[in-house]
Scaffold this motif. Structure first.
Motif, PDB file in Angstrom:
ATOM      1  N   HIS A  24       0.856  -1.189   0.000  1.00  0.00           N
ATOM      2  CA  HIS A  24       0.000   0.000   0.000  1.00  0.00           C
ATOM      3  C   HIS A  24       0.892   1.239   0.000  1.00  0.00           C
ATOM      4  O   HIS A  24       1.819   1.325   0.799  1.00  0.00           O
ATOM      5  N   VAL A  25       0.604   2.177  -0.885  1.00  0.00           N
ATOM      6  CA  VAL A  25       1.436   3.367  -1.007  1.00  0.00           C
ATOM      7  C   VAL A  25       0.586   4.610  -0.736  1.00  0.00           C
ATOM      8  O   VAL A  25      -0.316   4.934  -1.508  1.00  0.00           O
ATOM      9  N   ASP A  26       0.860   5.283   0.373  1.00  0.00           N
ATOM     10  CA  ASP A  26       0.198   6.558   0.663  1.00  0.00           C
ATOM     11  C   ASP A  26       1.005   7.658   0.003  1.00  0.00           C
ATOM     12  O   ASP A  26       2.191   7.827   0.287  1.00  0.00           O
ATOM     13  N   VAL A  27       0.352   8.435  -0.861  1.00  0.00           N
ATOM     14  CA  VAL A  27       1.055   9.493  -1.582  1.00  0.00           C
ATOM     15  C   VAL A  27       0.895  10.818  -0.849  1.00  0.00           C
ATOM     16  O   VAL A  27       1.769  11.664  -0.883  1.00  0.00           O
ATOM     17  N   CYS A  28      -0.239  11.001  -0.194  1.00  0.00           N
ATOM     18  CA  CYS A  28      -0.440  12.217   0.592  1.00  0.00           C
ATOM     19  C   CYS A  28      -1.402  11.924   1.724  1.00  0.00           C
ATOM     20  O   CYS A  28      -1.987  10.847   1.801  1.00  0.00           O
ATOM     21  N   THR A  41     -10.905   8.515  -8.704  1.00  0.00           N
ATOM     22  CA  THR A  41     -10.806   7.056  -8.770  1.00  0.00           C
ATOM     23  C   THR A  41     -12.198   6.477  -8.977  1.00  0.00           C
ATOM     24  O   THR A  41     -13.189   7.208  -8.994  1.00  0.00           O
ATOM     25  N   LEU A  42     -12.246   5.164  -9.194  1.00  0.00           N
ATOM     26  CA  LEU A  42     -13.515   4.450  -9.239  1.00  0.00           C
ATOM     27  C   LEU A  42     -13.436   3.404  -8.143  1.00  0.00           C
ATOM     28  O   LEU A  42     -12.358   2.891  -7.845  1.00  0.00           O
ATOM     29  N   GLY A  43     -14.570   3.092  -7.553  1.00  0.00           N
ATOM     30  CA  GLY A  43     -14.492   2.086  -6.497  1.00  0.00           C
ATOM     31  C   GLY A  43     -15.666   2.179  -5.573  1.00  0.00           C
ATOM     32  O   GLY A  43     -16.655   2.842  -5.907  1.00  0.00           O
ATOM     33  N   PHE A  44     -15.547   1.554  -4.415  1.00  0.00           N
ATOM     34  CA  PHE A  44     -16.633   1.435  -3.462  1.00  0.00           C
ATOM     35  C   PHE A  44     -17.603   0.384  -4.002  1.00  0.00           C
ATOM     36  O   PHE A  44     -17.624  -0.722  -3.503  1.00  0.00           O
ATOM     37  N   THR A  45     -18.372   0.719  -5.036  1.00  0.00           N
ATOM     38  CA  THR A  45     -19.214  -0.281  -5.698  1.00  0.00           C
ATOM     39  C   THR A  45     -18.891  -0.221  -7.189  1.00  0.00           C
ATOM     40  O   THR A  45     -18.262   0.730  -7.649  1.00  0.00           O
ATOM     41  N   PRO A  46     -19.321  -1.227  -7.972  1.00  0.00           N
ATOM     42  CA  PRO A  46     -18.972  -1.226  -9.392  1.00  0.00           C
ATOM     43  C   PRO A  46     -19.402   0.066 -10.086  1.00  0.00           C
ATOM     44  O   PRO A  46     -20.566   0.461 -10.044  1.00  0.00           O
ATOM     45  N   GLU A  85      -3.011  13.942  -8.890  1.00  0.00           N
ATOM     46  CA  GLU A  85      -2.196  13.787 -10.088  1.00  0.00           C
ATOM     47  C   GLU A  85      -1.007  12.855  -9.836  1.00  0.00           C
ATOM     48  O   GLU A  85      -0.665  12.011 -10.673  1.00  0.00           O
ATOM     49  N   GLU A  86      -0.408  12.992  -8.655  1.00  0.00           N
ATOM     50  CA  GLU A  86       0.719  12.107  -8.302  1.00  0.00           C
ATOM     51  C   GLU A  86       0.251  10.662  -8.124  1.00  0.00           C
ATOM     52  O   GLU A  86       0.948   9.724  -8.494  1.00  0.00           O
ATOM     53  N   VAL A  87      -0.943  10.506  -7.530  1.00  0.00           N
ATOM     54  CA  VAL A  87      -1.504   9.154  -7.367  1.00  0.00           C
ATOM     55  C   VAL A  87      -1.694   8.510  -8.746  1.00  0.00           C
ATOM     56  O   VAL A  87      -1.316   7.359  -8.971  1.00  0.00           O
ATOM     57  N   HIS A  88      -2.247   9.288  -9.671  1.00  0.00           N
ATOM     58  CA  HIS A  88      -2.488   8.738 -11.014  1.00  0.00           C
ATOM     59  C   HIS A  88      -1.187   8.375 -11.717  1.00  0.00           C
ATOM     60  O   HIS A  88      -1.092   7.352 -12.386  1.00  0.00           O
ATOM     61  N   LYS A  89      -0.212   9.230 -11.553  1.00  0.00           N
ATOM     62  CA  LYS A  89       1.069   8.971 -12.194  1.00  0.00           C
ATOM     63  C   LYS A  89       1.648   7.653 -11.692  1.00  0.00           C
ATOM     64  O   LYS A  89       2.073   6.800 -12.465  1.00  0.00           O
ATOM     65  N   VAL A 124      -8.033   7.338  -3.127  1.00  0.00           N
ATOM     66  CA  VAL A 124      -8.157   8.784  -3.253  1.00  0.00           C
ATOM     67  C   VAL A 124      -6.791   9.452  -3.063  1.00  0.00           C
ATOM     68  O   VAL A 124      -6.433  10.381  -3.785  1.00  0.00           O
ATOM     69  N   THR A 125      -6.017   8.947  -2.111  1.00  0.00           N
ATOM     70  CA  THR A 125      -4.703   9.528  -1.835  1.00  0.00           C
ATOM     71  C   THR A 125      -3.614   8.454  -1.865  1.00  0.00           C
ATOM     72  O   THR A 125      -2.509   8.679  -1.399  1.00  0.00           O
ATOM     73  N   SER A 126      -3.955   7.269  -2.360  1.00  0.00           N
ATOM     74  CA  SER A 126      -3.043   6.126  -2.259  1.00  0.00           C
ATOM     75  C   SER A 126      -3.230   5.170  -3.427  1.00  0.00           C
ATOM     76  O   SER A 126      -4.183   5.292  -4.193  1.00  0.00           O
ATOM     77  N   VAL A 127      -2.310   4.231  -3.517  1.00  0.00           N
ATOM     78  CA  VAL A 127      -2.386   3.182  -4.538  1.00  0.00           C
ATOM     79  C   VAL A 127      -2.101   1.861  -3.832  1.00  0.00           C
ATOM     80  O   VAL A 127      -1.179   1.792  -3.011  1.00  0.00           O
ATOM     81  N   ALA A 128      -2.874   0.819  -4.140  1.00  0.00           N
ATOM     82  CA  ALA A 128      -2.566  -0.504  -3.595  1.00  0.00           C
ATOM     83  C   ALA A 128      -2.063  -1.389  -4.729  1.00  0.00           C
ATOM     84  O   ALA A 128      -2.640  -1.409  -5.817  1.00  0.00           O
ATOM     85  N   VAL A 129      -0.973  -2.081  -4.453  1.00  0.00           N
ATOM     86  CA  VAL A 129      -0.379  -2.963  -5.443  1.00  0.00           C
ATOM     87  C   VAL A 129      -0.503  -4.387  -4.910  1.00  0.00           C
ATOM     88  O   VAL A 129       0.024  -4.703  -3.843  1.00  0.00           O
ATOM     89  N   ILE A 130      -1.235  -5.218  -5.630  1.00  0.00           N
ATOM     90  CA  ILE A 130      -1.412  -6.610  -5.218  1.00  0.00           C
ATOM     91  C   ILE A 130      -0.461  -7.455  -6.039  1.00  0.00           C
ATOM     92  O   ILE A 130      -0.562  -7.495  -7.266  1.00  0.00           O
ATOM     93  N   TYR A 131       0.512  -8.057  -5.348  1.00  0.00           N
ATOM     94  CA  TYR A 131       1.541  -8.792  -6.074  1.00  0.00           C
ATOM     95  C   TYR A 131       1.383 -10.290  -5.864  1.00  0.00           C
ATOM     96  O   TYR A 131       0.659 -10.740  -4.981  1.00  0.00           O
ATOM     97  N   GLU A 132       2.077 -11.045  -6.703  1.00  0.00           N
ATOM     98  CA  GLU A 132       2.032 -12.506  -6.655  1.00  0.00           C
ATOM     99  C   GLU A 132       3.307 -12.957  -5.924  1.00  0.00           C
ATOM    100  O   GLU A 132       4.397 -12.874  -6.482  1.00  0.00           O
ATOM    101  N   PRO A 133       3.190 -13.382  -4.655  1.00  0.00           N
ATOM    102  CA  PRO A 133       4.401 -13.660  -3.869  1.00  0.00           C
ATOM    103  C   PRO A 133       5.195 -14.865  -4.372  1.00  0.00           C
ATOM    104  O   PRO A 133       6.296 -15.109  -3.883  1.00  0.00           O
ATOM    105  N   ARG A 134       4.650 -15.619  -5.326  1.00  0.00           N
ATOM    106  CA  ARG A 134       5.438 -16.718  -5.876  1.00  0.00           C
ATOM    107  C   ARG A 134       6.354 -16.227  -7.000  1.00  0.00           C
ATOM    108  O   ARG A 134       7.213 -16.941  -7.469  1.00  0.00           O
ATOM    109  N   ARG A 135       6.112 -14.994  -7.467  1.00  0.00           N
ATOM    110  CA  ARG A 135       6.972 -14.454  -8.531  1.00  0.00           C
ATOM    111  C   ARG A 135       7.918 -13.365  -8.037  1.00  0.00           C
ATOM    112  O   ARG A 135       8.885 -13.031  -8.700  1.00  0.00           O
TER     113      ARG A 135
END
Lengths: 240, 327
Positions: free
Chosen positions: A18-22, A138-143, A31-35, A55-66
């Motif tokens: 999880h990356v908090d940008v601000c 962003t988009l989220g919360f519900t579809p 803009e920084e979040v989008h970048k 809204v102020t962050s990005v979550a990166v879901i990685y594959e721990p086997r790779r």
């Protein structure tokens, strides 16, 4: 408090970085979040399963086997350092979407509240809300729920104390400096000021909604008659 | 040439949906992953009938009765329900040869909460964005709603006799079945600190306390009752962050909610902990009133647990049991 000098990175669960940008919502932060979102998607596609912007962050879901979280974290820090070398527009060319909205009345049950809160007439609220170009945060919360900013402070009414259990799809609401569209019927606590007749989210299409973070949205006031005529038109098929 | 049998839903005493391992890649547009709440049990149900791990199965909270229109191999996993083929009681966690026209009934016993029924060939229904998982709140995937009596589900083609020959002696690892049998003794949910752990000065409360599963727990989240996290009330609303299954949210009332498969993709509540996927599978099996406590684990341990979990979910290893023969 704006953009953090260094993003705050928190790894958790054995597969999330999880990356908090601000610290709080600001459009320069968005803009920084989008970048970062588009950079990670482009540069780390091999080891990363999914990148999700907040809204102020990005979550990166990685594959721990790779890969492992430590490696993903250092790659993200490296991308952050090099972010000045690339323009957001080169990562994602923003599209502009026009969204027709029938304001007030049964379509916007909180319009009287927002007008009262801002000390304006309902017509003025409509004019203020529909005279800006909004950035998709962003988009989220519900579809297909679209978060946009930034709302004029004069009409930036707070959320409901108690959320509604059922909000019709297409409803357009305000929550402080954000405005949003409910892609599907759902519960929610935003102040509803209008509704679009467009189909915002269609799961039989891929992507189910053509709007991406960083895109632009303009609201176009329409009459109840026009609303009826436009019911069911897909957002991607409606001209801007 | 065999024609695939169908499954007719005769009775549902609870909440049943069709699920697979979930819908990946659409969280950025707000679509939750969905899929089986207890993925390992769903994967083993499939393995026991010779299906692929990601084939669609029936997930049921409560009781269900199904009838097949032709022969098939079936298996019921998840907790320890009573299983009947017509009037004959049979075992969960084992392949069963079910003749066409017979009823398969699953009844909860209080051991486990969510049961999986896999049928050879797998349930075949509308795939949406790459998955047959039902996300009922948006009416999408498979039938787009919970199963009702009278529903008929299609199955993929499979020759029941040759499937049976291949799986008849397959059994899941004993420790997995044991873990389900022991759920009533209380579950230790292993977790790493969550995104907002650094803002919650009384996080210790969560780690020291005992919690019980609240009745208001469903496919979106399991609510826990117990000592509230007081600092959560002081934080108020936070900017919405991307959330995932296993995130332990603490709303202003401080009572933890563990997010499940259908949880919303972003949330504005403080995230205290992140429970690891194999333990979230087991949490899904707890009934209201059953006990949970949290235990902190390191990121490295969590990573290695997730690796082995993903491996088991994708390629469940069955053991071969010596079959008893009479006569």
């Amino acid at each position: 408090m704006g953009v953090l000098p260094e993003p705050r990175i928190l790894r958790s669960g054995g597969y999330v970085v999880h990356v908090d940008v601000c610290e709080e919502l600001r459009m320069d932060c968005v803009e920084e979040v989008h970048k970062l979102y588009y950079l990670v998607k482009r540069e780390l596609a091999d080891a990363v399963e999914e990148v999700v912007p907040g809204v102020t962050s990005v979550a990166v879901i990685y594959e721990p086997r790779r890969t492992d979280g430590r490696a993903v974290e250092s790659e993200i820090r490296e991308l952050w350092r090099r972010r000045g070398d690339v323009e957001l527009a080169d990562l994602h060319r923003p599209r502009r979407f026009a969204i027709p909205v029938c304001y007030g009345g049964e379509f916007g049950p909180d319009m009287p509240f927002v007008a009262g809160w801002s000390g304006m007439s309902e017509e003025e609220v409509v004019r203020v809300h529909s005279s800006r170009v909004y950035r998709v945060i962003t988009l989220g919360f519900t579809p297909g729920f679209v978060y946009m900013g930034e709302v004029d402070p004069a009409i930036a009414a707070p959320r409901l104390e108690t959320p509604r259990t059922r909000i019709p799809r297409g409803s357009v609401g305000i929550a402080g400096r954000m405005t949003g569209i409910y892609g599907l019927e759902s519960p929610g606590g935003w102040r509803l000021i209008g509704r679009t007749p467009l189909t915002m989210f269609d799961y039989r299409r891929d992507p189910p909604i053509p709007i991406s973070p960083g895109d632009e949205v303009v609201f176009k006031p329409i009459s109840p008659g026009e609303f009826e005529r436009l019911v069911g038109v897909f957002v991607g098929d409606y001209g801007s | 040439m065999t024609t695939a049998p169908r499954v007719r839903v005769a009775h549902v005493g609870g909440y049943a949906t069709v699920q697979d391992l979930g819908r990946r890649g659409y969280r950025a547009v707000g679509v939750p992953v969905s899929g089986a709440l207890d993925r390992l049990s769903a994967a083993y149900a499939n393995a026991l009938v010779g299906n692929r791990s990601g084939d669609a199965v029936v997930e049921v909270f409560g009781a269900i009765s199904l009838t097949l229109t032709g022969d098939a191999v079936v298996a019921v996993t998840g907790g320890h329900p009573r299983v009947f083929l017509e009037d004959v009681e049979v075992k969960p966690w084992t392949p069963l040869y079910c003749e066409g026209g017979r009823a398969l009934r699953v009844l909860p016993t209080g051991i486990g909460r969510v049961h999986y029924i896999a049928i050879s060939g797998g349930v075949v229904c509308e795939r949406v964005l790459g998955s047959s998982s039902t996300y009922a709140r948006a009416g999408m995937g498979c039938l787009g709603r919970p199963l009702r009596p009278g529903d008929v589900l299609e199955l993929g083609t499979a020759d029941p006799a040759s499937v049976w020959n291949g799986v008849a002696d397959s059994r899941p690892p004993e420790e997995l079945v044991d873990a389900h049998l022991r759920l009533g003794e209380g579950l230790v949910l292993r977790a790493t600190p969550g995104v907002h752990a650094h803002l919650l000065e009384d996080l210790e409360t969560l780690l020291r306390g005992h919690y019980v599963v609240a009745p208001e727990s469903d496919r979106m989240g399991y609510r826990l009752e117990g000592e509230p996290l007081r600092s959560a009330g002081r934080l108020g609303r936070l900017p919405s962050i991307p959330t995932d299954r296993g995130y332990v949210q603490t709303p202003p009332d401080g009572k933890p909610i563990v997010l499940m498969s259908d949880a919303q993709t972003t949330g504005g509540y403080a995230v205290a902990l992140h429970a690891i996927p194999p333990d979230v599978d087991l949490l899904a099996q707890l009934n209201p009133g059953q006990r949970v406590r949290f235990e902190l684990m390191s990121l490295e341990e969590a990573e290695s647990e997730v690796r082995s979990y993903l491996e088991r979910v994708e390629r469940p290893v069955v053991r071969r049991e010596e079959l008893e023969y009479w006569g």
